[in-house]
Motif scaffolding. Sequence first.
Motif, PDB file in Angstrom:
ATOM      1  N   GLU A  33     -36.193 -14.185  26.610  1.00  0.00           N
ATOM      2  CA  GLU A  33     -36.865 -15.268  25.563  1.00  0.00           C
ATOM      3  C   GLU A  33     -36.791 -14.770  24.245  1.00  0.00           C
ATOM      4  N   GLN A  34     -37.173 -13.731  23.956  1.00  0.00           N
ATOM      5  CA  GLN A  34     -37.193 -13.154  22.712  1.00  0.00           C
ATOM      6  C   GLN A  34     -35.700 -13.265  22.053  1.00  0.00           C
ATOM      7  N   ASP A  35     -34.842 -12.688  22.711  1.00  0.00           N
ATOM      8  CA  ASP A  35     -33.324 -12.857  22.325  1.00  0.00           C
ATOM      9  C   ASP A  35     -32.726 -14.324  21.967  1.00  0.00           C
ATOM     10  N   LEU A  36     -33.409 -15.160  22.790  1.00  0.00           N
ATOM     11  CA  LEU A  36     -32.867 -16.761  22.414  1.00  0.00           C
ATOM     12  C   LEU A  36     -33.744 -17.042  21.146  1.00  0.00           C
ATOM     13  N   GLN A  37     -34.824 -16.597  20.854  1.00  0.00           N
ATOM     14  CA  GLN A  37     -35.567 -16.891  19.752  1.00  0.00           C
ATOM     15  C   GLN A  37     -34.720 -16.337  18.710  1.00  0.00           C
ATOM     16  N   MET A  38     -34.084 -15.147  18.515  1.00  0.00           N
ATOM     17  CA  MET A  38     -33.460 -14.641  17.405  1.00  0.00           C
ATOM     18  C   MET A  38     -32.152 -15.540  17.336  1.00  0.00           C
ATOM     19  N   THR A  39     -31.465 -15.707  18.476  1.00  0.00           N
ATOM     20  CA  THR A  39     -30.107 -16.436  18.504  1.00  0.00           C
ATOM     21  C   THR A  39     -30.219 -17.881  18.197  1.00  0.00           C
ATOM     22  N   GLY A  40     -31.273 -18.506  18.415  1.00  0.00           N
ATOM     23  CA  GLY A  40     -31.574 -19.814  18.656  1.00  0.00           C
ATOM     24  C   GLY A  40     -31.319 -20.356  19.651  1.00  0.00           C
ATOM     25  N   ASN A  41     -31.602 -21.723  20.080  1.00  0.00           N
ATOM     26  CA  ASN A  41     -31.044 -22.229  21.248  1.00  0.00           C
ATOM     27  C   ASN A  41     -30.505 -23.760  20.991  1.00  0.00           C
ATOM     28  N   PRO A  42     -29.167 -23.950  20.958  1.00  0.00           N
ATOM     29  CA  PRO A  42     -28.046 -23.065  21.696  1.00  0.00           C
ATOM     30  C   PRO A  42     -27.921 -21.893  20.890  1.00  0.00           C
ATOM     31  N   PRO A  43     -27.507 -20.939  21.710  1.00  0.00           N
ATOM     32  CA  PRO A  43     -27.333 -19.593  21.011  1.00  0.00           C
ATOM     33  C   PRO A  43     -26.342 -19.634  19.798  1.00  0.00           C
ATOM     34  N   ALA A  44     -26.633 -18.976  18.647  1.00  0.00           N
ATOM     35  CA  ALA A  44     -25.419 -18.808  17.553  1.00  0.00           C
ATOM     36  C   ALA A  44     -24.560 -17.592  18.014  1.00  0.00           C
ATOM     37  N   ILE A  45     -23.237 -18.011  18.033  1.00  0.00           N
ATOM     38  CA  ILE A  45     -22.259 -16.883  18.440  1.00  0.00           C
ATOM     39  C   ILE A  45     -22.580 -15.589  17.529  1.00  0.00           C
ATOM     40  N   LYS A  46     -22.662 -15.724  16.037  1.00  0.00           N
ATOM     41  CA  LYS A  46     -22.773 -14.511  15.536  1.00  0.00           C
ATOM     42  C   LYS A  46     -24.137 -13.821  15.722  1.00  0.00           C
ATOM     43  N   ALA A  47     -25.088 -14.380  16.116  1.00  0.00           N
ATOM     44  CA  ALA A  47     -26.274 -13.746  16.639  1.00  0.00           C
ATOM     45  C   ALA A  47     -26.240 -12.927  17.726  1.00  0.00           C
ATOM     46  N   LEU A  48     -25.478 -13.880  18.762  1.00  0.00           N
ATOM     47  CA  LEU A  48     -25.170 -13.108  19.995  1.00  0.00           C
ATOM     48  C   LEU A  48     -24.556 -11.836  19.898  1.00  0.00           C
ATOM     49  N   GLN A  49     -23.407 -11.681  19.211  1.00  0.00           N
ATOM     50  CA  GLN A  49     -22.761 -10.519  18.749  1.00  0.00           C
ATOM     51  C   GLN A  49     -23.364  -9.207  18.262  1.00  0.00           C
ATOM     52  N   THR A  50     -24.497  -9.521  17.734  1.00  0.00           N
ATOM     53  CA  THR A  50     -25.328  -8.631  17.415  1.00  0.00           C
ATOM     54  C   THR A  50     -26.084  -7.802  18.502  1.00  0.00           C
ATOM     55  N   LEU A  51     -26.290  -8.351  19.538  1.00  0.00           N
ATOM     56  CA  LEU A  51     -26.881  -7.869  20.765  1.00  0.00           C
ATOM     57  C   LEU A  51     -25.861  -6.905  21.552  1.00  0.00           C
ATOM     58  N   SER A  52     -26.504  -5.799  22.195  1.00  0.00           N
ATOM     59  CA  SER A  52     -25.607  -5.132  23.208  1.00  0.00           C
ATOM     60  C   SER A  52     -24.957  -6.035  24.412  1.00  0.00           C
ATOM     61  N   THR A  53     -23.797  -5.723  24.819  1.00  0.00           N
ATOM     62  CA  THR A  53     -23.392  -6.335  25.960  1.00  0.00           C
ATOM     63  C   THR A  53     -24.365  -6.826  26.911  1.00  0.00           C
ATOM     64  N   ALA A  54     -25.291  -5.780  27.418  1.00  0.00           N
ATOM     65  CA  ALA A  54     -26.066  -6.049  28.617  1.00  0.00           C
ATOM     66  C   ALA A  54     -27.246  -7.261  28.112  1.00  0.00           C
ATOM     67  N   ARG A  55     -27.585  -7.154  26.769  1.00  0.00           N
ATOM     68  CA  ARG A  55     -28.454  -8.282  26.243  1.00  0.00           C
ATOM     69  C   ARG A  55     -27.915  -9.286  26.248  1.00  0.00           C
ATOM     70  N   GLN A  56     -26.766  -9.658  25.863  1.00  0.00           N
ATOM     71  CA  GLN A  56     -25.985 -10.754  25.595  1.00  0.00           C
ATOM     72  C   GLN A  56     -26.072 -11.565  27.036  1.00  0.00           C
ATOM     73  N   ALA A  57     -25.527 -10.652  27.963  1.00  0.00           N
ATOM     74  CA  ALA A  57     -25.385 -11.010  29.505  1.00  0.00           C
ATOM     75  C   ALA A  57     -26.656 -11.654  30.006  1.00  0.00           C
ATOM     76  N   ASN A  58     -27.726 -10.908  29.619  1.00  0.00           N
ATOM     77  CA  ASN A  58     -29.096 -11.315  30.232  1.00  0.00           C
ATOM     78  C   ASN A  58     -29.429 -12.600  29.556  1.00  0.00           C
ATOM     79  N   ALA A  59     -29.364 -12.701  28.143  1.00  0.00           N
ATOM     80  CA  ALA A  59     -29.645 -14.018  27.568  1.00  0.00           C
ATOM     81  C   ALA A  59     -28.928 -15.061  27.902  1.00  0.00           C
ATOM     82  N   LEU A  60     -27.644 -15.026  28.076  1.00  0.00           N
ATOM     83  CA  LEU A  60     -26.824 -15.992  28.507  1.00  0.00           C
ATOM     84  C   LEU A  60     -26.836 -16.436  30.142  1.00  0.00           C
ATOM     85  N   ARG A  61     -27.416 -15.444  31.030  1.00  0.00           N
ATOM     86  CA  ARG A  61     -27.699 -15.941  32.208  1.00  0.00           C
ATOM     87  C   ARG A  61     -29.012 -16.780  32.092  1.00  0.00           C
TER      88      ARG A  61
END
Length: 332
Positions: free
Chosen positions: A250-278
Amino acid sequence: MPVKNNPLFAAIPAGPADAALSCFLTENQEQFSDVGRIAIAYSGGADSTALLLAAARQWPDKVIALHVHHGLQDAADAFWQHCQQQCEVWRIPLFEQHVDARHLPGESPEDAARVHRYRALADMAHQQHADCVLLAQHADDQVETLILALSRGAGLPGLACMPAVFERHGVCFARPLLSVGGEALRNWLSEQNIIWTEDPTNQDRRYIRNRIRLDVLPAIAKAFPEYRQTFARSATHAAHAQILLSELAEQDLQMTGNPPAIKALQTLSTARQANALRYWLRQFHHTAASTRQLEELLRQIDACQTRGHSIDLKIGHGVVVRNNAVLQYRPQ
Ligand SMILES: Nc1ncnc2c1ncn2[C@@H]1O[C@H](COP(=O)(O)OP(=O)(O)OP(=O)(O)O)[C@@H](O)[C@H]1O
């Protein structure tokens, strides 16, 4: 004649279902301290019979029984008749809904039946103004669910197994018997000469759940006599960890926006991206990606460095695509 004055009912002594229910109520005091009407999902089987009796004793005259007529097997009429007869004896109001639980191509018959059953139980609960629907799954069902999840390579949401309280279709559902084993419930019913229906498909080894119950659990019980408690503890740990992961998503999606911005997703670790996308797929699009699909999605996101890069991946009944700077899920 109301339940509390019914001599047939009063003659039945308290058993393991009463103990489990009272333990559950202590743990969930706030939610259940002031219930108006309480519904029991009563299939006629042993577990829901034990729960129905314990609940009727706990809340005299507040309990109703709900039965879903699956129409799947010839025995469905007999199950319904049995429920009618028992509820008449115990003077417990019984309501029934027919469902057409045929499964779609590619869908398992058990899953289709479950989806229809929850919908029907929720409909009846709404119609009868019940505060909550109690289900009779017990400790062995929980262990079966855990083994089933492991056999499918499930992640934390699967390993967290069945929650004791949850909401579906706007109705509160609860499972007060998760601390008691099925054998204890059956032994107690037999001692009281209380009858129940046996679903013949429970012996059918074509269903994986039945193979787990009939073949795997006896071997586990021999090797690990405490398995009910220890497996349940692991499921609870997984459930707690999943809550934390959902909060992080939830916190990461607040940062990336919803729908998630690609550039913002790329700043997260792979595991956090996976968690946010799931989380994004599950919460907002009611779908889940397989491990391979998620890996591919992460690869496409990582490769998406210029305007020319596209993202296009089928997940569930839709596709994840790039829409300018953000991801988009398009149902198909
Ligand atoms: N046809 C039905 N009508 C109402 N409730 C049902 C029905 N089938 C199952 N349930 C509810 O869902 C729970 C879990 O379903 P499951 O298929 O595992 O149960 P079951 O094998 O019928 O067991 P039992 O009736 O002994 O509880 C049951 O314990 C019961 O509370």
